[in-house]
Design an enzyme around this catalytic site. Sequence first.
Site, PDB file in Angstrom:
ATOM      1  N   HIS A  67       0.761  -1.272  -0.050  1.00  0.00           N
ATOM      2  CA  HIS A  67       0.103   0.003   0.087  1.00  0.00           C
ATOM      3  C   HIS A  67       0.537   1.444  -0.068  1.00  0.00           C
ATOM      4  CE1 HIS A  67       1.156  -0.280   4.025  1.00  0.00           C
ATOM      5  NE2 HIS A  67       0.837   1.197   4.432  1.00  0.00           N
ATOM      6  N   HIS A  82       1.647   6.839  -0.414  1.00  0.00           N
ATOM      7  CA  HIS A  82       0.803   6.006   0.383  1.00  0.00           C
ATOM      8  C   HIS A  82      -0.354   6.190  -0.315  1.00  0.00           C
ATOM      9  CE1 HIS A  82      -1.620   4.754   3.877  1.00  0.00           C
ATOM     10  NE2 HIS A  82      -0.364   4.299   4.309  1.00  0.00           N
TER      11      HIS A  82
END
Length: 161
Positions: A67, A82
């Site tokens: 992620h 992110h």
Amino acid sequence: MFDFLKKKSKKHLLGAPAAGKAVSIKEVNDPTFSEEILGKGVAVIPSEGKIYAPADGEIGMVFDTLHAVSMTTDYGAEVLIHVGLDTVKMNGEGFEGHVKAGDKVKKGDLLLTVDLEKVKAAGYDIITPMLICNTGDYAAVEAMAGKEVTAGDDVLSVEEK
């Protein structure tokens, strides 16, 4: 002849990590990002699930859950990308990594792919913050937000001290 009189530009531009809408980091619905706890930056609300290198550099870490990815640019900026908020809880489902720690990358190289529909279906926000984690090492870190971008368009300016 008088090159020594020309001040070298110490400003570096980072490209959008994804196509979509570039927004202020303050619009991210997570205080870790919006209050710039990890550093100054910008966010992109992605319109497609491809995450690209914003600059030339070296991959520092690809999180096990895919992620997020960190990299250090050739001029020393420590960048964190992110993908989404709380997406660590997806345990990598819907994410695919294309790089690993230690890889040298060029601006525009594909880092990650993500199934944005799967992320949304799981109830997570897809907004993608990109931060300069060593903001204090620079004179200024300024976002160029409030516009639609394609991956690679200038969205963040980093000025050396």
